[in-house]
Design a protein around this motif. Structure first.
Motif, PDB file in Angstrom:
ATOM      1  N   GLY A 150      15.467  28.326  30.405  1.00  0.00           N
ATOM      2  CA  GLY A 150      14.777  27.154  29.873  1.00  0.00           C
ATOM      3  C   GLY A 150      14.998  26.995  28.383  1.00  0.00           C
ATOM      4  N   ALA A 151      14.910  28.117  27.648  1.00  0.00           N
ATOM      5  CA  ALA A 151      15.144  28.073  26.199  1.00  0.00           C
ATOM      6  C   ALA A 151      16.591  27.714  25.901  1.00  0.00           C
ATOM      7  N   ASN A 152      17.509  28.275  26.675  1.00  0.00           N
ATOM      8  CA  ASN A 152      18.931  27.963  26.506  1.00  0.00           C
ATOM      9  C   ASN A 152      19.196  26.471  26.703  1.00  0.00           C
ATOM     10  N   SER A 153      18.627  25.901  27.763  1.00  0.00           N
ATOM     11  CA  SER A 153      18.822  24.477  28.048  1.00  0.00           C
ATOM     12  C   SER A 153      18.266  23.616  26.919  1.00  0.00           C
ATOM     13  N   THR A 154      17.074  23.949  26.455  1.00  0.00           N
ATOM     14  CA  THR A 154      16.419  23.149  25.421  1.00  0.00           C
ATOM     15  C   THR A 154      17.183  23.195  24.100  1.00  0.00           C
ATOM     16  N   ILE A 155      17.597  24.378  23.686  1.00  0.00           N
ATOM     17  CA  ILE A 155      18.288  24.536  22.403  1.00  0.00           C
ATOM     18  C   ILE A 155      19.652  23.852  22.426  1.00  0.00           C
ATOM     19  N   LEU A 156      20.389  24.004  23.543  1.00  0.00           N
ATOM     20  CA  LEU A 156      21.701  23.373  23.624  1.00  0.00           C
ATOM     21  C   LEU A 156      21.586  21.861  23.669  1.00  0.00           C
ATOM     22  N   LYS A 212      29.658  11.986  26.604  1.00  0.00           N
ATOM     23  CA  LYS A 212      29.071  12.727  25.489  1.00  0.00           C
ATOM     24  C   LYS A 212      27.779  13.423  25.896  1.00  0.00           C
ATOM     25  N   GLN A 213      26.952  12.732  26.698  1.00  0.00           N
ATOM     26  CA  GLN A 213      25.667  13.313  27.085  1.00  0.00           C
ATOM     27  C   GLN A 213      25.833  14.414  28.129  1.00  0.00           C
ATOM     28  N   PHE A 214      26.960  14.419  28.857  1.00  0.00           N
ATOM     29  CA  PHE A 214      27.203  15.464  29.852  1.00  0.00           C
ATOM     30  C   PHE A 214      27.725  16.740  29.208  1.00  0.00           C
ATOM     31  N   ARG A 215      28.215  16.638  27.981  1.00  0.00           N
ATOM     32  CA  ARG A 215      28.789  17.792  27.287  1.00  0.00           C
ATOM     33  C   ARG A 215      27.822  18.968  27.189  1.00  0.00           C
ATOM     34  N   PRO A 216      26.545  18.792  26.746  1.00  0.00           N
ATOM     35  CA  PRO A 216      25.651  19.953  26.690  1.00  0.00           C
ATOM     36  C   PRO A 216      25.374  20.556  28.057  1.00  0.00           C
ATOM     37  N   MET A 217      25.434  19.741  29.128  1.00  0.00           N
ATOM     38  CA  MET A 217      25.169  20.264  30.466  1.00  0.00           C
ATOM     39  C   MET A 217      26.208  21.309  30.860  1.00  0.00           C
ATOM     40  N   VAL A 218      27.451  21.110  30.411  1.00  0.00           N
ATOM     41  CA  VAL A 218      28.504  22.081  30.731  1.00  0.00           C
ATOM     42  C   VAL A 218      28.165  23.448  30.152  1.00  0.00           C
ATOM     43  N   TRP A 219      27.740  23.461  28.873  1.00  0.00           N
ATOM     44  CA  TRP A 219      27.425  24.745  28.231  1.00  0.00           C
ATOM     45  C   TRP A 219      26.139  25.354  28.804  1.00  0.00           C
ATOM     46  N   VAL A 283       7.026  23.715  27.835  1.00  0.00           N
ATOM     47  CA  VAL A 283       6.321  24.368  26.730  1.00  0.00           C
ATOM     48  C   VAL A 283       7.255  24.573  25.537  1.00  0.00           C
ATOM     49  N   ILE A 284       8.487  25.016  25.811  1.00  0.00           N
ATOM     50  CA  ILE A 284       9.464  25.273  24.741  1.00  0.00           C
ATOM     51  C   ILE A 284       9.830  23.968  24.038  1.00  0.00           C
ATOM     52  N   ARG A 285      10.015  22.898  24.805  1.00  0.00           N
ATOM     53  CA  ARG A 285      10.355  21.605  24.194  1.00  0.00           C
ATOM     54  C   ARG A 285       9.250  21.110  23.273  1.00  0.00           C
ATOM     55  N   LYS A 286       8.016  21.272  23.713  1.00  0.00           N
ATOM     56  CA  LYS A 286       6.894  20.857  22.875  1.00  0.00           C
ATOM     57  C   LYS A 286       6.800  21.723  21.624  1.00  0.00           C
ATOM     58  N   LEU A 288       9.165  23.386  20.070  1.00  0.00           N
ATOM     59  CA  LEU A 288      10.267  23.158  19.144  1.00  0.00           C
ATOM     60  C   LEU A 288      10.434  21.696  18.786  1.00  0.00           C
ATOM     61  N   ASN A 289       9.589  20.832  19.393  1.00  0.00           N
ATOM     62  CA  ASN A 289       9.649  19.387  19.139  1.00  0.00           C
ATOM     63  C   ASN A 289      11.054  18.845  19.405  1.00  0.00           C
ATOM     64  N   VAL A 290      11.585  19.214  20.566  1.00  0.00           N
ATOM     65  CA  VAL A 290      12.937  18.808  20.939  1.00  0.00           C
ATOM     66  C   VAL A 290      12.887  17.465  21.646  1.00  0.00           C
ATOM     67  N   GLN A 291      13.736  16.530  21.208  1.00  0.00           N
ATOM     68  CA  GLN A 291      13.822  15.205  21.814  1.00  0.00           C
ATOM     69  C   GLN A 291      14.956  15.203  22.826  1.00  0.00           C
ATOM     70  N   THR A 292      14.643  14.863  24.084  1.00  0.00           N
ATOM     71  CA  THR A 292      15.653  14.873  25.137  1.00  0.00           C
ATOM     72  C   THR A 292      15.891  13.498  25.736  1.00  0.00           C
ATOM     73  N   SER A 293      15.268  12.472  25.166  1.00  0.00           N
ATOM     74  CA  SER A 293      15.516  11.100  25.608  1.00  0.00           C
ATOM     75  C   SER A 293      15.329  10.177  24.427  1.00  0.00           C
ATOM     76  N   PRO A 294      16.069   9.030  24.384  1.00  0.00           N
ATOM     77  CA  PRO A 294      15.970   8.143  23.237  1.00  0.00           C
ATOM     78  C   PRO A 294      14.587   7.587  23.055  1.00  0.00           C
ATOM     79  N   GLY A 295      14.101   7.620  21.815  1.00  0.00           N
ATOM     80  CA  GLY A 295      12.783   7.073  21.515  1.00  0.00           C
ATOM     81  C   GLY A 295      11.647   8.026  21.796  1.00  0.00           C
ATOM     82  N   ALA A 296      11.944   9.210  22.391  1.00  0.00           N
ATOM     83  CA  ALA A 296      10.906  10.185  22.683  1.00  0.00           C
ATOM     84  C   ALA A 296      10.717  11.081  21.490  1.00  0.00           C
ATOM     85  N   GLY A 297       9.584  11.748  21.444  1.00  0.00           N
ATOM     86  CA  GLY A 297       9.387  12.675  20.337  1.00  0.00           C
ATOM     87  C   GLY A 297       8.024  13.285  20.381  1.00  0.00           C
TER      88      GLY A 297
END
Length: 297
Positions: A150-156, A212-219, A283-286, A288-297
């Motif tokens: 989960g942390a790996n997905s969020t950070i990447l 471009k958006q599929f690029r992080p999914m590969v890693w 929990v990790i996204r909240k 680290l305040n990670v935005q995973t969709s446009p306009g979200a935050g």
């Protein structure tokens, strides 16, 4: 400038001819105070003239021609646009390493159906993860790995996904819709035809955006798939005995074995992994305040 710059940027994205037309209009307007179609008809097409009016950068001066709404802002935005070279990126921003990671991911997918691939990956990872399974109950091992993936997905996602590009794409789509509505109101068929061409071009942009958006999914998959295959190898291979510790699932109750079906054909270990992964990822996204969709935050 705050409102002017995005308008000039959208013109620049539609082609150098439009920014040249805007530069010409700005020059004439500064010399004469106002600008008319006859002043610039030799330097641009009627379509480009209409596009400048639609953009809101060129506004009517009470029937005496047109004026540039924010001359200083337009000039500054044009200078910035000229300073940034356009990049042709047919690969959607993918580097050679990204492509190699994609090939590796496809190869590891074979582990879900080929025992030889799964055993090879599981055996290698067991060197590092085996001691963890020796000292912790298996349900805790799954929880720990779910937190790691989960942390790996969020950070990447946070580092590799271009949210600004998605936001700009959405803003451009909204701008086209607004201009289309105004063109319909004044029954301007020429403007509607231009907007239809823009929408067709946007379809090509959407494909590049998807790449471009599929690029992080590969890693993400390069790291997460081997971990998931190791869990698979532990449950179905020699790593874990069938007498797994009894676990208690929310709502479902006691589970006697990790291979036991819990949600239809989904076995206990898979359900537990996804419950832990989904919960801790949020929990990790909240945190680290990670935005995973446009306009979200």
């Amino acid at each position: 400038m705050a409102r002017t710059a995005p308008k000039v940027e959208r013109l620049a994205e539609d082609g150098e001819a439009l920014t040249d037309a805007l530069q010409e209009v700005l020059t004439v307007a500064e010399e004469k105070g106002t600008v008319t179609w006859s002043d610039v008809s030799d330097e641009m097409t009627s379509g480009e003239w209409g596009r400048l009016i639609e953009s809101g950068l060129l506004i009517d001066a009470d029937g005496e021609g047109f004026v540039v709404e924010d001359p200083d802002g337009v000039r500054e935005a044009l200078e910035e646009s000229d300073a940034v070279p356009e990049e042709e990126d047919d690969d959607g921003g993918w580097t050679t390493w990204d492509k190699l990671a994609g090939l590796a991911t496809l190869g590891m997918f074979a582990g879900y159906s080929l025992n030889s691939v799964r055993n090879a990956i599981g055996g290698v990872l067991d060197i590092a993860l085996g001691p963890l399974a020796d000292i912790l109950p298996f349900y805790v091992v799954i929880l720990v790995l779910a937190v790691i993936t989960g942390a790996n997905s969020t950070i990447l996602q946070d580092n590799l996904m271009d949210m600004s590009g998605m936001e700009q794409h959405q803003e451009k789509m909204q701008d086209i819709q607004e201009r289309r509505k105004k063109a319909k109101e004044r029954d301007d068929q020429e403007a509607l035809d231009r907007l239809e061409e823009e929408q067709m071009e946007m379809m090509g942009d959407q494909l590049g955006m998807f790449k471009k958006q599929f690029r992080p999914m590969v890693w993400i998959m390069v790291i997460n798939i081997p971990i998931f295959l190791w869990l698979y190898w532990m449950v179905f291979g020699p790593g874990l005995t069938l007498e797994a510790p009894v676990a208690v699932f929310p709502i479902y109750g006691e589970v006697e074995a990790w291979r036991q079906g819990v949600v239809g054909p989904m076995q206990a270990w898979i359900v537990w992994y996804f419950l832990c992964s989904l919960s801790f990822t949020q929990v990790i996204r909240k945190a680290l305040n990670v935005q995973t969709s446009p306009g979200a935050g």
